[in-house]
Design a protein around this motif. Structure first.
Motif, mmCIF file in Angstrom:
data_model
loop_
_atom_site.group_PDB
_atom_site.id
_atom_site.type_symbol
_atom_site.label_atom_id
_atom_site.label_comp_id
_atom_site.label_asym_id
_atom_site.label_seq_id
_atom_site.Cartn_x
_atom_site.Cartn_y
_atom_site.Cartn_z
ATOM 1 N N ALA A 13 -3.735 1.639 -23.664
ATOM 2 C CA ALA A 13 -3.159 2.360 -24.805
ATOM 3 C C ALA A 13 -4.164 3.291 -25.489
ATOM 4 O O ALA A 13 -3.779 4.339 -26.011
ATOM 5 N N ARG A 14 -5.445 2.924 -25.448
ATOM 6 C CA ARG A 14 -6.433 3.750 -26.150
ATOM 7 C C ARG A 14 -6.737 5.059 -25.415
ATOM 8 O O ARG A 14 -7.526 5.861 -25.893
ATOM 9 N N PHE A 15 -6.109 5.223 -24.251
ATOM 10 C CA PHE A 15 -6.241 6.476 -23.509
ATOM 11 C C PHE A 15 -4.965 7.306 -23.528
ATOM 12 O O PHE A 15 -4.812 8.263 -22.787
ATOM 13 N N ALA A 112 -10.574 -3.425 -14.114
ATOM 14 C CA ALA A 112 -10.442 -2.185 -13.332
ATOM 15 C C ALA A 112 -10.745 -0.962 -14.181
ATOM 16 O O ALA A 112 -10.384 0.146 -13.813
ATOM 17 N N ASP A 113 -11.411 -1.166 -15.316
ATOM 18 C CA ASP A 113 -11.608 -0.009 -16.202
ATOM 19 C C ASP A 113 -13.071 0.209 -16.561
ATOM 20 O O ASP A 113 -13.398 0.591 -17.668
ATOM 21 N N HIS A 114 -13.945 -0.042 -15.584
ATOM 22 C CA HIS A 114 -15.371 0.106 -15.858
ATOM 23 C C HIS A 114 -16.012 1.157 -14.994
ATOM 24 O O HIS A 114 -15.550 1.450 -13.898
ATOM 25 N N SER A 268 -20.537 1.048 -18.232
ATOM 26 C CA SER A 268 -19.770 1.375 -19.427
ATOM 27 C C SER A 268 -18.320 1.002 -19.222
ATOM 28 O O SER A 268 -17.798 1.011 -18.111
ATOM 29 N N ASP A 269 -17.705 0.622 -20.322
ATOM 30 C CA ASP A 269 -16.293 0.295 -20.341
ATOM 31 C C ASP A 269 -15.601 1.609 -20.666
ATOM 32 O O ASP A 269 -15.811 2.171 -21.726
ATOM 33 N N LEU A 270 -14.798 2.091 -19.738
ATOM 34 C CA LEU A 270 -14.095 3.340 -20.039
ATOM 35 C C LEU A 270 -12.826 2.999 -20.810
ATOM 36 O O LEU A 270 -11.716 3.205 -20.351
HETATM 37 MG MG MG Z 1 -11.378 -3.055 -21.371
#
Ligand code: MG
Ligand code: GDD
Length: 354
Positions: A13-15, A112-114, A268-270
């Motif tokens: 959601a933050r994207f 799956a978001d790194h 980093s956590d994207l």
């Molecule tokens: Mg995350």
């Protein structure tokens, strides 16, 4: 045997509005390098395990996207969840599924978001973690040196021991408030939880039995259905029963078997526009630009369009301008906390916007 479990069921959601409900960020090529975050996650572990040792666990509606993006996997390696019950449930499902076939399995659980820049170092750390996880019932996580009082992460306080690189965890605090995050950062004894977990299947199961006994019981009852034609039906019922909780709140904060390996792996956590801004190439004024722009007195901003419209901006600092399909969003780039509200409000207008 080592299995790689990729958690890919979040909504990102933050994207928003780039990340949409029908195609959340893990399926997007956010770096513009030709591979989605899910594919980059698969690539990162390819050297460590053959394709048949991967499990992707995702929300059912995303099955086709996973199949399309990872043709290396067989359909029975993609676990479909009927609803979102957060990471403790998703990890429990994947772990019991693997355990029912291979009770000696070791697992690496990865989001799956790194982004991880140092591939070689990362592999060394994973091997070390796998070795460490074989002792007792250890739950091993990878710790990252914190650089800001981020409230979206878990914080790990460890027991200082010279000459050891696998450290016993004293406290694990998931998503502290800003005040506490600042204190942690200042004290210097804390690491961020990377969200990558390494353990034997049986260690996690034993932790679930202690800390989330209701979840464990549901899956224990259905153990015989897993890997059979009854699995989908069992999972539908199981997901209706289990509570929605993350592994961090549900297990990591409570267990006394948690160990951390500090690692400097270019992690980093994207997770947000701000974090993507941090790692992307910027113009001399610190702007990230994907599109056709003319800027005056504009600094530290992120401008992204999905079309060739010319964007002219004067006098903006630290702003996000993103146009995707039928949504144009303009807000301060550090509005991370407000995104859930943004998406909820957009949905009230029309579900076509989310
Ligand atoms: Mg995350
Ligand atoms: N299959 C499935 N089902 N996947 C899920 C679900 C679910 O219900 N919920 C989340 N995921 C996936 C997300 O797609 C993501 O890849 C991963 O699980 C982690 O979930 P996030 O929602 O992104 O967690 P977070 O970023 O708030 O917090 C975690 O990661 C931080 C580091 O990035 C925690 O582990 C923190 O302690 C950690 O610091």
């Amino acid at each position: 045997k080592t299995y790689i479990v990729i958690m890919a069921g979040g909504i990102g959601a933050r994207f928003w509005p780039y990340s949409r409900r029908h195609k959340p960020k893990q399926f997007l090529d956010v770096l513009g390098e030709g591979r989605s975050l899910l594919q980059m996650t698969f690539d990162r572990f390819k050297e460590m395990a053959s394709p048949d040792r991967f499990i992707v666990i995702t929300y059912g509606k995303y099955l086709d996207q996973v199949k399309e993006q990872l043709p290396e996997l067989d359909e029975n390696q993609i676990l479909c969840e009927p609803s979102r019950k957060n990471t403790a449930t998703c990890i429990a499902y994947a772990t019991y599924r693997i355990y029912s076939k291979d009770p000696d399995a070791s697992l690496i659980i990865t989001p799956a978001d790194h982004l991880i820049l140092e591939g070689e170092k990362f592999h060394q750390v994973m091997h070390k973690a796998l070795r460490a996880s074989q002792h007792g019932q250890r739950l091993v996580t990878i710790g990252i040196k914190p650089t800001r009082p981020e409230t979206g992460y878990g914080y790990i306080q460890y027991v200082q021991e010279k000459n050891f690189d696998v450290l016993k965890v004293k406290t694990f605090t998931e998503k502290p408030d800003l005040e506490l995050a600042k204190t942690f950062l200042k004290s210097g004894d804390f690491l961020w939880n990377s969200g990558i977990f390494i353990w034997k299947a049986e260690s996690l199961i034993s932790a679930l039995k202690t800390y989330l006994p209701d979840t464990a019981e549901v899956f224990e009852d259905g153990l015989n259905s897993l890997n059979t034609s009854k699995e989908a039906e069992f999972i539908r019922n199981a997901y209706a029963l289990v509570k929605n909780i993350s592994i961090d709140f549900g297990v990591m904060e409570k267990s006394d078997q948690v160990y951390v390996i500090p690692a400097d792996i270019g992690w980093s956590d994207l997770g947000s526009w701000q974090s993507l801004h941090d790692i992307r190439t910027k113009d001399p004024d610190g702007n990230v630009i994907d599109g056709n722009t003319i800027l005056y007195d504009t600094k530290g901003s992120f401008i992204r369009l999905d079309n060739d419209k010319l964007v002219m901006v004067k006098g903006l600092e630290n702003y996000l301008i993103v146009e995707e399909n039928n949504v144009l969003l303009i807000c301060p780039i550090d509005s991370e906390k407000e995104f859930r509200q943004f998406v909820a409000d957009a949905k009230k207008k029309d579900s076509r916007y989310i």
